[in-house]
Each structure stands twice: as structure tokens, then as C-alpha cells.
Design a protein around this motif. Sequence first.
Motif: not given
Length: 278
Positions: A98, A208, A225-226, A229-230, A233, A235, A238, A240
Amino acid sequence: MAAAVLLAGRVATNLVGTRLQQPATTTRDGSLITLNRYVQEPVPDVVLVGSSIGWRLKEEYFSLALVRNLSLAGGSPVTGLEIVAKQPALPKYVLIETNILSRPVDRALVDRFTGPEQSETFLRPVRTAIAAYEAWNHAPPDPARLRAAHARLLKEPPSDFDNRVYVERVVKGMNAEDPGAATRDNVALIKQLISGIERRGARALLIDIPFAPEVEKTRAAQMSSEIVRSAFPDREAWLSIDVPPDELRWADGVHLDERSALLVTRAIEQALAARGQK
């Protein structure tokens, strides 16, 4: 005589098949070869789609056997994602980088790898013969030697290369960039493609890939990113990447160096293994 050679080549092509690819002379050639392998060979377990950021995570860095990296240097992650989504069979996991989502989808590539196969009847025998020679002359590196080389690299300390001039240049450019509208359009398409992928039983996960701290703070990076992520949302959407930041280096300010790419690749594998245990 020429006709006889072409006829013999045509017969050989029908017997051998057309999966052998000519050597890559540019980064884009390498991406095309990878895409062609993807649509012709057995479906892998994991596919990564991305830009040049994800392209640095080489397939050879993964210890997992069936991984394909369809990231396109200079391209959009959405191009690879759409190609994957339109195949008759899907991998178990589709990882979507992303970091760079402001570039348009390459419609020519999508059409090339999701439409009917182009015949190239006349030249295909010659191309296949050349590809066969190159495949024999440039065999892939020995897996055991690769593993040993990677293990040695991971034991080394992080690079001390001074990349400040590159970071300053990237920061200046990304602070002047407004990726908002293009990123929103691509995020909407990603949501649509993910929905279709997951209805068919595959799992799509967003990743990311770490940027240099100075680049993370730029206008373009923060806006992108905003927006993403919006739109996502949850988790659980994603994957990590858990790597100590002080272990990572970016030779040109944006792209991970080889050791850092190896570390990120291992972190992705560990995160996928944890997902599989849930």
C-alpha cells in the motif's frame, strides 16, 4: 531451407510448449516474465503485488516454496492485483503493498494477461528456441548457495552508507506531491477486487513496507496512509511487518537495501505463519 527450419521449430514448439521465456534486459522485461510465469505455471500459495517498493522483496529471499512477486517497478500494485483477481484459480494469500497507490492501472498489462492468448504463430518457434538456449545458459542460482549467502548477509551489521542526499531529494518531491484523488480511486478499486477475491476463498492482506523515518513524515506518505487506513480500518485486514527500525536501511531513501529486504521478507513469512496457526 529457411522454411524447413521454421517448420521444424514450429513442431518443436508444439512439443516443448511456450512457457520458456526470453531473458530480461530491463526491469519491465523481468516483470513481464514473472507475470507470464504466473499465468502459465501452477498457482502459488502466496502472491505479492506492489510497486518498486515491493519489487525489492525478491522471490529468492522467501523460504516458502510457492511465492510469486508480481510487483511492478514503476507501476501500480493495483495492476498486479487485477491480473490475479481475473485468473481462473487464486493463491491462498494475496499480499497488497500500500506504499504507492497514486499510479494508474496499466490497462495494457491487465488486458495482456487476462485476455485470450496471442498466437504469434510465425515468430514463436524462433523465440522458443532462443529462450531454451538462454534458460540452459543462465540457470537459476543454486538454492543452497542462496541460503548460505542470505545467512551471511543477515549476520552482517546494517549498512553505514550515507544516503542523506537521496533522502533529502525524495522528501522534497513527496512533500510537493498530492496523491489524494488518485489514491482514493485506486483504494476503491482495491476494495472491489478484494471482495471478489475473498468470495472465491482466497485471503487478501494489506502490507505497509517500512519507509525511512523522514519519508514516512512527508505529505504524500501521510496522505496515502490516512486514505488507506480509513478505507481498511480492520486490523485483521493488515499483515504487520515486525522488524526493528534501527535494523533497516534505504540505499536511495525509498527502497530497502538487500539486507533490509531480507529482514522484511522473513517478517512477512513469520506473520503469515502466525495467521495460519489461528
